[in-house]
Motif scaffolding. Structure first.
Motif, short mmCIF file in Angstrom:
data_model
loop_
_atom_site.label_atom_id
_atom_site.label_comp_id
_atom_site.label_asym_id
_atom_site.label_seq_id
_atom_site.Cartn_x
_atom_site.Cartn_y
_atom_site.Cartn_z
N LYS A 15 26.44 11.64 -1.19
CA LYS A 15 26.87 12.12 0.13
C LYS A 15 27.56 13.47 -0.02
O LYS A 15 28.32 13.67 -0.98
CB LYS A 15 27.86 11.14 0.76
CG LYS A 15 27.26 9.83 1.17
CD LYS A 15 28.32 8.97 1.85
CE LYS A 15 27.75 7.68 2.32
NZ LYS A 15 28.78 6.87 3.00
N PRO A 16 27.33 14.39 0.91
CA PRO A 16 27.98 15.71 0.81
C PRO A 16 29.50 15.62 0.78
O PRO A 16 30.15 16.41 0.11
CB PRO A 16 27.50 16.44 2.07
CG PRO A 16 26.23 15.77 2.43
CD PRO A 16 26.37 14.34 2.01
N GLU A 17 30.08 14.65 1.49
CA GLU A 17 31.53 14.51 1.49
C GLU A 17 32.06 14.22 0.09
O GLU A 17 33.12 14.70 -0.31
CB GLU A 17 31.98 13.39 2.44
CG GLU A 17 31.66 13.65 3.89
CD GLU A 17 30.26 13.21 4.29
OE1 GLU A 17 29.64 12.42 3.54
OE2 GLU A 17 29.77 13.68 5.32
N VAL A 18 31.35 13.44 -0.67
CA VAL A 18 31.77 13.08 -2.02
C VAL A 18 31.40 14.19 -3.00
O VAL A 18 32.22 14.61 -3.82
CB VAL A 18 31.12 11.75 -2.47
CG1 VAL A 18 31.47 11.43 -3.91
CG2 VAL A 18 31.55 10.62 -1.55
N GLY A 19 30.18 14.69 -2.90
CA GLY A 19 29.70 15.72 -3.84
C GLY A 19 30.51 17.00 -3.76
O GLY A 19 30.88 17.58 -4.79
N LEU A 20 30.81 17.46 -2.56
CA LEU A 20 31.58 18.69 -2.41
C LEU A 20 33.01 18.50 -2.88
O LEU A 20 33.61 19.41 -3.45
CB LEU A 20 31.54 19.17 -0.96
CG LEU A 20 30.16 19.63 -0.47
CD1 LEU A 20 30.22 19.99 1.00
CD2 LEU A 20 29.66 20.79 -1.29
N LEU A 21 33.56 17.32 -2.64
CA LEU A 21 34.91 17.03 -3.12
C LEU A 21 34.98 17.11 -4.64
O LEU A 21 35.89 17.74 -5.19
CB LEU A 21 35.35 15.65 -2.64
CG LEU A 21 36.71 15.17 -3.15
CD1 LEU A 21 37.81 16.03 -2.54
CD2 LEU A 21 36.91 13.72 -2.80
N GLY A 25 37.00 19.98 -6.62
CA GLY A 25 38.02 19.45 -7.51
C GLY A 25 37.80 19.87 -8.96
O GLY A 25 38.74 20.21 -9.68
N GLY A 26 36.54 19.89 -9.37
CA GLY A 26 36.21 20.33 -10.73
C GLY A 26 36.52 21.79 -10.96
O GLY A 26 37.02 22.19 -12.01
N VAL A 27 36.24 22.61 -9.96
CA VAL A 27 36.53 24.05 -10.06
C VAL A 27 38.04 24.27 -10.14
O VAL A 27 38.52 25.05 -10.97
CB VAL A 27 35.93 24.81 -8.86
CG1 VAL A 27 36.43 26.24 -8.80
CG2 VAL A 27 34.41 24.79 -8.95
#
Length: 64
Positions: A15-21, A25-27
């Motif tokens: 899901k975009p909500e999870v993937g973008l988070l 967060g990784g960056v």
């Protein structure tokens, strides 16, 4: 807009909500980690961060 490189299929799995988070967060984590490593392993970086850039540069390059 056409999907010309096939990257849109990832959002069928994540899901975009999870993937973008996770991406943002990784960056952010990587940026903090890089700064922590610089602070721990250099003599000039803490001086530079405190706003004494000229002193820090003169330590690295003596004739600057």
């Amino acid at each position: 807009m056409a999907d010309i490189d096939g990257q849109a299929k990832i959002w069928l799995v994540v899901k975009p909500e999870v993937g973008l988070l996770w991406l943002l967060g990784g960056v952010a984590f990587t940026a903090v980690l890089v700064h922590a490593v610089l602070l721990a392993n250099t003599k000039w970086f803490p001086t530079f961060i405190e706003g004494k850039a000229k002193v820090a540069i003169e330590r690295v390059i003596p004739n600057a």
